[in-house]
Each structure stands twice: as structure tokens, then as C-alpha cells.
Design a protein around this motif. Structure first.
Motif, mmCIF file in Angstrom:
data_model
loop_
_atom_site.group_PDB
_atom_site.id
_atom_site.type_symbol
_atom_site.label_atom_id
_atom_site.label_comp_id
_atom_site.label_asym_id
_atom_site.label_seq_id
_atom_site.Cartn_x
_atom_site.Cartn_y
_atom_site.Cartn_z
ATOM 1 N N VAL A 104 52.353 92.524 79.176
ATOM 2 C CA VAL A 104 51.903 93.848 78.746
ATOM 3 C C VAL A 104 50.711 93.741 77.818
ATOM 4 N N ARG A 109 49.583 97.493 80.630
ATOM 5 C CA ARG A 109 50.897 98.098 80.811
ATOM 6 C C ARG A 109 51.174 98.382 82.293
ATOM 7 N N TYR A 157 54.046 101.855 77.722
ATOM 8 C CA TYR A 157 53.099 102.705 78.455
ATOM 9 C C TYR A 157 53.369 104.180 78.192
#
Length: 492
Positions: A104, A109, A157
Motif C-alpha cells: 500500500v 492503495r 483507501y
């Protein structure tokens, strides 16, 4: 003279501040609705996650009654292995959170969520085609990787997309999707074998990847990676014409500059960071040891042990429906009342429900010792005892208690720790720090699930509910003293 110059400077500063147009309410509602759709799209992975987490609910009762696999051959699982079907996913959480925490932070993301198809496919493949118990347990370990990876990537996210004013409500959407997934997983058990559910799980993650192809990358990630032009395009679409996008980008980069330039170990020496890590860790401890995860994973077993006359799968579906209603309520009120108040109210009602369950099981298993005198046919008598169990306990008590428990957990104890796990940390190190907390939470999760049966033997069934009630009550005090409110604050 100096005062005149200061006034002139202030006048020039005001004149150079861009006058942004006011956004019409109709357009604002359309923009917020677009954010809702984006968050829903990113939350499809949570649907797959829920099917993974709740899979033992339909699987374990069937494995106890009809333990044949996809090949039609016999597959034996002892009680320890049945417990592992629920708890082993917590061990898989550990590598899942760490690996996807790095992904990430480094590849973004959105792309890291697309890579979730790998562990999901492996996990469900091992479960579907398992010839024996070890292979089935290996599949559950990969399921744990899926859970940890989904939480780290999707939660990061989702928290970075919405406007500050609706961020709390948006952040509860994944919890609502989770509840729907719990219903789906348990409902699938009514018409599919335990290994057939695996093919539904694979379909869900494929659908997630297809949706992600049309979603944008997180603007926060783009900004800290010096992809400012791309970040502006996404932010302009997300925030509307009345938002000062330049100022948001500037603030974001300023808040994260020292985190970007410094090493991660230096970040861990920050007092505020360590305090936040401690608070989130305790909240995850409370979330697990107040019984929430035990009920989610072992709902059908709990109804069987409670002696419910209603089918255990139907009872579980009813409870998960109520939980979904609670998550819907949280979407509406979490931003209005705040995280702290919702968490306290949730834990308070949960404590009362746990106490009622403890009293119910105590009375259900209560034994009364009666002294009797028995003639032995001589001049002497012997004293003995008769042990009687109290029957006729209302079987609707566990169902009502668990429905109220799950409803109130979904407005506080369920979503708030995960929400604060994202809101407490700066963007540049959010995924890594959230991953640390998720990893610790996974250890707690494994402990509470694997200790469920042993604690029942040591404390009795009533005793384990008293234990959960104590932890829940302690969580109220901790929240009052230590948890800070994040409602309405920007995510840096």
C-alpha cells in the motif's frame, strides 16, 4: 505609519485569496453520492472478507454431521481442528497486514487491492479441493492473509476519499458490507455444501478487481509521491469547485514531510505516534475480548450450546440482519454524535447483554443439592444427594441478547477501532502503522478464538460471558479517559 503598512499588507493578502465559487446543494449531493459509489466499489473486498470470516458458521455444523469433501471421501476433523478453522485466519493476518502494508505504501492503495486476487484464489482453492484436514487448514491460513491484506489496503483507501464532513459515515460502509457478507455466508450454507461456497468467494474477488479498474488512485497517496497533477485531477472531482485544492495539497505535504524524509524507526520514536499505537492496540484488545469476534465466527455453535429451538443457521442470519441494520444506523449518526460517544454507548449495552447471557447460562446449568435419607434395610441409614437441573428456561433469551448485542456493536465497538486506526496516523505512514495495529489485533483475535473452548471448560459457559462483560465494561472507562475524538478533523 507601521499600522498603515500592516493594514495595507492585510488588504493585499485578502485580495490575493482566490474567491472560490459556492457549490450548489444539488451538485454537492451528486458529488457525495459519487463518493458513496466509489466507497461501495472499494468495499466489495469486504464482502469477500466477510464470507471468509463467517465461513465456519455454515461449515462447522455440516462437517460435524456430514464430513465428506468434494471428492465424496471421508474427512475427519477433531474439536481442536474445528476451533482452528476459526482461529487460524488470525495467524494468516500477520503476514497479510505486513506484506500489504508495504504494498500500500509503495505501489498504491488501488493496485495493492487488485493484488488481493492472489491470496483469495489460493485460499479458496485449497478449501474447495482439500482432500484432508491439513490442506483445509492451510486454506484457512491463506484466508487470514486475505483478511489482513483487505483491511489494510481497503481501509486506507476508503478513509482518504471522502469529504471530512462525511468521512465517519463513509467509513462505516465497509462495516455494513461486512454484515451483508456475514448474512450471505451463513445463507449460502442453507443451499450449498461447505466446499461449494469457495466458488462464490472467488467470484466476489474477481468482481472487486473489475470494479477497481475504473476507480482512481487515492489523492493522498498521489500527493505524497509527488504526483501532484494527478492528485489535483482526482481531488477536483472529489471535492468540488468550492474546495481549495491547492491548500489541501499543501497541508497534506507539510503534515507528512518529516514522515517521508525520516526513517520509519524514527517515526516510531515519536511520542504522539506511540500514544496513538497504544490506544488503538487497547481498543482492538477490547473489541476481541468482549466476545465480538467469537460470536461472529461461532454464532451457530453458540446457538446450539444455548439450546435454541430455532435452527442455528436461521438464528445466525437473523442476528446478522440486525447487525446490518446497526451498521446502517452508524452510517447516519457516527459523524453526528462522534466516535467516542458511539463507542461508549455501544460497549454499555453490550455489557448488559453479556451479563444477561451469563445469568441465563448460570440458571440453565444450575444444580441444586438435596439431602435425602435412604434406608439400607438395617438399623442404619445413609445420607445421599440428588442433583437436579432447572429446565424450562426461555430459549428466546440467547437470540434476543445476541441480536441486541450485535446491533449495538455495529454502531461502536465494531467499526470505531478500525476507523480510528486509519484516522489517528499521518498519510505517509498510515498503512505501516495501521498494519502494526492490525497485526497486534490479529494476535488478540487468534487468542480469543482459540481460547474459546478452553475458557469455557475453565470458567464454565456462564463464566466466559462474565469475563467478556468485564472487558467490555473496562473498555468504557478506557474510552472515557484515553480516546480522543476525531469527528470533523482532517486526515493528514
Amino acid at each position: 505609519m507601521e499600522e498603515a503598512e500592516e493594514k495595507q499588507s492585510e488588504r493585499l493578502t485578502v485580495e490575493h485569496v482566490p474567491q472560490l465559487p459556492k457549490e450548489p446543494e444539488v451538485k454537492r449531493k451528486k458529488r457525495i453520492f459519487m463518493q458513496v459509489l466509489m466507497v461501495l466499489g472499494a468495499s466489495i473486498g469486504h464482502l469477500g472478507l466477510a464470507v471468509v470470516a463467517a465461513w465456519p458458521n455454515p461449515a462447522i455444523p455440516e462437517l460435524q454431521r456430514n464430513n465428506t469433501n468434494i471428492y465424496g471421501s471421508y474427512m475427519s476433523l477433531n474439536s481442536w481442528q474445528l476451533d482452528m478453522l476459526g482461529s487460524l485466519v488470525s495467524l494468516g493476518n500477520l503476514p497479510g497486514t505486513w506484506i500489504w502494508g508495504l504494498l500500500v505504501a509503495n505501489i498504491g492503495r488501488r493496485r495493492s487491492m487488485m493484488f488481493l486476487i492472489v491470496p483469495y484464489s489460493i485460499g479458496w482453492g485449497l478449501v474447495a479441493f482439500a482432500p484432508n484436514a491439513p490442506v483445509l487448514l492451510a486454506g484457512r491460513f491463506f484466508h487470514g492473509i486475505c483478511i489482513g491484506a483487505t483491511f489494510v489496503s481497503a481501509s486506507t483507501y476508503i478513509i482518504e476519499l471522502p469529504d471530512t464532513s462525511v468521512r465517519g459515515a463513509m467509513a462505516t460502509i465497509p462495516s455494513l458490507v461486512l454484515s451483508c457478507g456475514f448474512i450471505l455466508a451463513t445463507g449460502l450454507g442453507l443451499c450449498f455444501r461447505w466446499f461449494e461456497i469457495a466458488f462464490v468467494g472467488v467470484f466476489i474477488i474477481v468482481l472487486q478487481v473489475m470494479v477497481l479498474l475504473v476507480l482512481p488512485e487515492s489523492p493522498s497517496y498521489l500527493a505524497i509521491k509527488d504526483r501532484e497533477n494527478e492528485a489535483r485531477v482526482v481531488l477536483k472531482k472529489l471535492r468540488g469547485p468550492s474546495a481549495d485544492i491547492s491548500q489541501e495539497l499543501q497541508d497534506l505535504k507539510k503534515q507528512n514531510q518529516d514522515k517521508i524524509e525520516g526513517s520509519f524507526f524514527k517515526v516510531l520514536q515519536d511520542t504522539d505516534i506511540l500514544k496513538s499505537l497504544g490506544i488503538i492496540t487497547v481498543l482492538f484488545f477490547v473489541q476481541n475480548f468482549c466476545g465480538l469476534m467469537v460470536f461472529i465466527v461461532n454464532m451457530t455453535r453458540i446457538f446450539i450450546e444455548a439450546g435454541s429451538t430455532l435452527d442455528e443457521k436461521v438464528s445466525s442470519i437473523l442476528v446478522f440482519f440486525v447487525q446490518a441494520a446497526g451498521n446502517l444506523l452508524a452510517c447516519l449518526y457516527l459523524d453526528r454524535f462522534g466516535r467516542k460517544l458511539c463507542l461508549i454507548a455501544s460497549l454499555a449495552v453490550m455489557t448488559m447483554c453479556l451479563m444477561v447471557m451469563a445469568v441465563y447460562h448460570h440458571l440453565k446449568n444450575y444444580t441444586e443439592v438435596i439431602d435425602v435419607v435412604v434406608s439400607n434395610g438395617t438399623d442404619f441409614t445413609t445420607t445421599g444427594t440428588i442433583t437436579e437441573s432447572i429446565d424450562g428456561m426461555p430459549t428466546w433469551v440467547p437470540l434476543v441478547c445476541l441480536m441486541v448485542y450485535m446491533f449495538t456493536s455495529s454502531i461502536g465497538a465494531g467499526p470505531v477501532p478500525a476507523l480510528l486506526n486509519s484516522e489517528y496516523f499521518p498519510t505517509a505512514v498510515r498503512s505501516q502503522l495501521s498494519g502494526i495495529c492490525m497485526a497486534i489485533g490479529s494476535i488478540f483475535n487468534f487468542a480469543t478464538l482459540q481460547l474459546f473452548s478452553p475458557l469455557q471448560e475453565v470458567l464454565t459457559v456462564a463464566g466466559i460471558y462474565w469475563f467478556y462483560a468485564f472487558i467490555s465494561a473496562a473498555g468504557i472507562i478506557f474510552t472515557l479517559v484515553c480516546v480522543k475524538e476525531t469527528k470533523g478533523r482532517s486526515v493528514g
